[in-house]
Write a protein that holds these residues in place. Structure first.
Motif, PDB file in Angstrom:
ATOM      1  N   SER A   1      32.875  47.741  24.862  1.00  0.00           N
ATOM      2  CA  SER A   1      34.332  47.633  24.879  1.00  0.00           C
ATOM      3  C   SER A   1      34.837  46.388  24.163  1.00  0.00           C
ATOM      4  O   SER A   1      36.024  46.308  23.811  1.00  0.00           O
ATOM      5  N   HIS A   2      34.003  45.366  24.003  1.00  0.00           N
ATOM      6  CA  HIS A   2      34.283  44.175  23.194  1.00  0.00           C
ATOM      7  C   HIS A   2      35.500  43.392  23.678  1.00  0.00           C
ATOM      8  O   HIS A   2      36.299  42.894  22.890  1.00  0.00           O
ATOM      9  N   ILE A   3      35.623  43.258  24.994  1.00  0.00           N
ATOM     10  CA  ILE A   3      36.657  42.416  25.581  1.00  0.00           C
ATOM     11  C   ILE A   3      36.114  40.987  25.667  1.00  0.00           C
ATOM     12  O   ILE A   3      35.000  40.779  26.154  1.00  0.00           O
ATOM     13  N   PRO A   4      36.848  39.986  25.209  1.00  0.00           N
ATOM     14  CA  PRO A   4      36.354  38.598  25.261  1.00  0.00           C
ATOM     15  C   PRO A   4      36.118  38.132  26.701  1.00  0.00           C
ATOM     16  O   PRO A   4      36.925  38.408  27.599  1.00  0.00           O
ATOM     17  N   VAL A   5      34.998  37.431  26.894  1.00  0.00           N
ATOM     18  CA  VAL A   5      34.658  36.879  28.204  1.00  0.00           C
ATOM     19  C   VAL A   5      34.992  35.394  28.211  1.00  0.00           C
ATOM     20  O   VAL A   5      34.548  34.638  27.335  1.00  0.00           O
ATOM     21  N   ARG A   6      35.765  34.966  29.200  1.00  0.00           N
ATOM     22  CA  ARG A   6      36.184  33.568  29.309  1.00  0.00           C
ATOM     23  C   ARG A   6      35.685  32.988  30.630  1.00  0.00           C
ATOM     24  O   ARG A   6      35.429  33.715  31.595  1.00  0.00           O
ATOM     25  N   PRO A   7      35.569  31.666  30.721  1.00  0.00           N
ATOM     26  CA  PRO A   7      35.130  31.039  31.985  1.00  0.00           C
ATOM     27  C   PRO A   7      36.140  31.283  33.095  1.00  0.00           C
ATOM     28  O   PRO A   7      37.354  31.281  32.861  1.00  0.00           O
ATOM     29  N   SER A   8      35.645  31.472  34.292  1.00  0.00           N
ATOM     30  CA  SER A   8      36.552  31.705  35.422  1.00  0.00           C
ATOM     31  C   SER A   8      37.451  30.501  35.668  1.00  0.00           C
ATOM     32  O   SER A   8      38.544  30.640  36.234  1.00  0.00           O
ATOM     33  N   GLU A   9      37.027  29.329  35.239  1.00  0.00           N
ATOM     34  CA  GLU A   9      37.852  28.125  35.406  1.00  0.00           C
ATOM     35  C   GLU A   9      39.147  28.214  34.618  1.00  0.00           C
ATOM     36  O   GLU A   9      40.114  27.483  34.911  1.00  0.00           O
ATOM     37  N   ALA A  10      39.191  29.100  33.612  1.00  0.00           N
ATOM     38  CA  ALA A  10      40.396  29.237  32.787  1.00  0.00           C
ATOM     39  C   ALA A  10      41.324  30.346  33.284  1.00  0.00           C
ATOM     40  O   ALA A  10      42.322  30.655  32.625  1.00  0.00           O
ATOM     41  N   PHE A  11      41.017  30.914  34.434  1.00  0.00           N
ATOM     42  CA  PHE A  11      41.795  32.038  34.955  1.00  0.00           C
ATOM     43  C   PHE A  11      43.268  31.684  35.131  1.00  0.00           C
ATOM     44  O   PHE A  11      44.152  32.540  34.995  1.00  0.00           O
ATOM     45  N   ASP A  12      43.556  30.419  35.403  1.00  0.00           N
ATOM     46  CA  ASP A  12      44.946  30.004  35.680  1.00  0.00           C
ATOM     47  C   ASP A  12      45.624  29.379  34.464  1.00  0.00           C
ATOM     48  O   ASP A  12      46.597  28.632  34.617  1.00  0.00           O
ATOM     49  N   GLU A  13      45.172  29.692  33.256  1.00  0.00           N
ATOM     50  CA  GLU A  13      45.730  29.044  32.059  1.00  0.00           C
ATOM     51  C   GLU A  13      46.474  29.999  31.133  1.00  0.00           C
ATOM     52  O   GLU A  13      46.090  30.189  29.969  1.00  0.00           O
ATOM     53  N   PRO A  14      47.596  30.547  31.475  1.00  0.00           N
ATOM     54  CA  PRO A  14      48.177  30.627  32.825  1.00  0.00           C
ATOM     55  C   PRO A  14      47.647  31.866  33.547  1.00  0.00           C
ATOM     56  O   PRO A  14      46.925  32.667  32.964  1.00  0.00           O
ATOM     57  N   TYR A  15      48.045  32.037  34.814  1.00  0.00           N
ATOM     58  CA  TYR A  15      47.657  33.234  35.539  1.00  0.00           C
ATOM     59  C   TYR A  15      48.238  34.482  34.870  1.00  0.00           C
ATOM     60  O   TYR A  15      49.370  34.466  34.381  1.00  0.00           O
ATOM     61  N   PRO A  16      47.494  35.585  34.873  1.00  0.00           N
ATOM     62  CA  PRO A  16      48.031  36.849  34.353  1.00  0.00           C
ATOM     63  C   PRO A  16      48.955  37.503  35.384  1.00  0.00           C
ATOM     64  O   PRO A  16      49.067  37.034  36.526  1.00  0.00           O
ATOM     65  N   ASP A  17      49.556  38.604  34.972  1.00  0.00           N
ATOM     66  CA  ASP A  17      50.350  39.381  35.924  1.00  0.00           C
ATOM     67  C   ASP A  17      49.454  40.207  36.840  1.00  0.00           C
ATOM     68  O   ASP A  17      49.710  40.343  38.043  1.00  0.00           O
ATOM     69  N   TYR A  18      48.382  40.775  36.268  1.00  0.00           N
ATOM     70  CA  TYR A  18      47.462  41.642  37.007  1.00  0.00           C
ATOM     71  C   TYR A  18      46.023  41.299  36.621  1.00  0.00           C
ATOM     72  O   TYR A  18      45.758  40.910  35.470  1.00  0.00           O
ATOM     73  N   ALA A  19      45.119  41.481  37.567  1.00  0.00           N
ATOM     74  CA  ALA A  19      43.696  41.276  37.306  1.00  0.00           C
ATOM     75  C   ALA A  19      42.923  42.471  37.839  1.00  0.00           C
ATOM     76  O   ALA A  19      42.983  42.777  39.041  1.00  0.00           O
ATOM     77  N   LEU A  20      42.226  43.150  36.947  1.00  0.00           N
ATOM     78  CA  LEU A  20      41.379  44.282  37.304  1.00  0.00           C
ATOM     79  C   LEU A  20      40.055  43.727  37.838  1.00  0.00           C
ATOM     80  O   LEU A  20      39.329  43.048  37.107  1.00  0.00           O
TER      81      LEU A  20
END
Length: 406
Positions: free
Chosen positions: A352-371
């Motif tokens: 699917s080739h979705i970029p993987v980011r560190p969980s520490e960046a989850f709030d940069e900023p927070y998204p509207d929804y998280a699957l």
């Protein structure tokens, strides 16, 4: 493949999840050309009832030096394996000079507890990277795939084992005939084989079709495990339901006639018969539920995209490869996946080739929804990320049904 890998009985396919990649093959951007795919389909044996994949992926494609999964990555799983070690030490690894062998020891979280108790042990794992981490914990590891020749070598060098243990590993191994010949050679006459794996009953009940991916070749029930054990001179003598990884069962096998089965075995077999688990009609209903889940999840994500909502995912799990590729979820619907594993960060999810980011960046900023791909760790993750909901964020779950947590 049209015949069962356990008994050579006829296989009947009941679910096709389409073209799928290696579930743990996280690629670097720009290196996606020539990516490996196979057809992920599941069938049931008409003779021994074992549910299994219709196609086998070569083991070297899945388990190698850079295998990214770490058993110690979750505090819940660390506690689970430490408690498992203590239980085995109290019940099976007793007497003079006990010996414990673990198939698929990964980073050594279980055997480290055994070693600290002063008990002789050996891990067997084909993935050099995680094996090195186990060695750093003081765990003795043989880097190899477990099969008959491996077991014979261990028995000759180390003697026979009181207990052989495997967690989330036996279901990975198509060649169980060789494994059981190895167990027969390695276990003491009164020794036991204890293993735990995802339970087909939970998969069907939760519609957790993402438990189906390249590494999971078999999907066990008490009935199919009993049939498997008897083919090789063993008997299913105990079962225990486990809450980890979305619902597993721990099975205990002993040589036939050495231990009486517990009441729990008869109870689980009776429950499976009442629910018609692994019967064709039940599995066809499960397949229909999977298709409905796909349609509802895709509709939800497309609707959020049309409304301009930012949606990400949490947990770049092996399971998520099945969901993303079966449902056609790519970066246009889910912009990134947040994960704690350094080896996956900066890479792309398989297929699917979705970029993987560190969980520490989850709030940069927070998204509207998280699957929530890592739904089996929902309690642990939601406790860690409580500020996400406080900021108005919403979790999307898809098992046992598609829903948004308000």
């Amino acid at each position: 493949m049209s015949t069962c890998r356990v008994c050579a009985g006829p296989l009947t396919e009941f679910l096709d999840l389409g073209a799928q990649p290696n579930s743990d093959a996280f690629l670097r951007p720009g290196e996606t050309d020539g990516e490996f795919f196979f057809r992920l389909a599941v069938g049931r044996c008409g003779s021994c009832t074992m549910v299994q994949l219709m196609e086998e992926v070569p083991r070297e494609r899945m388990f190698h030096r850079d295998y990214p999964y770490h058993s110690s990555g979750s505090s819940v799983m660390r506690e689970h394996f430490e408690n498992t070690a203590r239980r085995l030490l109290a019940t099976e690894a007793t007497g003079s000079d006990p010996f414990v062998v673990e198939i698929g020891c990964n980073d050594g979280v279980m055997l480290a507890t055994v070693g600290r108790a002063g008990v002789r042990h050996l891990g067997v794992d084909p993935s050099e990277g995680v094996a090195d981490e186990a060695r750093a914990k003081g765990v003795r590891v043989r880097t190899a795939f477990f099969e008959e020749s491996t077991a014979l070598g261990i028995a000759a060098a180390e003697g026979r084992a009181n207990v052989v243990y495997a967690a989330n590993t036996l279901c990975h191994i198509p060649y169980l005939d060789s494994v059981f010949r190895g167990l027969d050679a390695l276990l003491k006459p009164d020794g036991v084989f204890v293993f735990e794996d995802p339970y087909l009953g939970e998969i069907v009940e939760r519609t957790s079709f993402d438990q189906i991916y390249d590494e999971h070749f078999y999907f066990f029930t008490a009935r199919s495990v009993r049939n498997l054990a008897r083919r090789h001179g063993f008997e299913l003598v105990d079962v225990l339901r486990l809450p980890v990884h979305g619902g597993e069962v721990r099975y205990t096998l002993a040589r036939r006639g050495t231990r009486p089965p517990t009441a729990a075995v008869a109870e689980m077999l009776a429950e499976e018969e009442r629910k018609a688990l692994a019967e064709p009609a039940t599995l066809e209903r499960f397949a229909a539920d999977v298709r409905r889940t796909r349609d509802e999840l895709v509709a939800l994500l497309k609707g959020l995209h049309a409304d301009g909502r930012r949606v990400v995912a949490y947990g770049a799990t092996a399971k998520s490869a099945t969901v993303a590729n079966y449902c056609g979820i790519g970066p246009e619907l889910v912009s990134s996946v947040y994960d704690t594993t350094p080896a996956k960060q900066g890479r792309l999810t398989p297929g699917s080739h979705i970029p993987v980011r560190p969980s520490e960046a989850f709030d940069e900023p927070y998204p509207d929804y998280a699957l929530l791909f890592a739904w089996n760790h929902a309690e642990e993750i939601m406790a860690k990320e409580r500020e996400f909901r406080a900021a108005g964020g919403k979790w999307i779950l898809y098992t046992p049904r598609v829903r948004v947590l308000e």
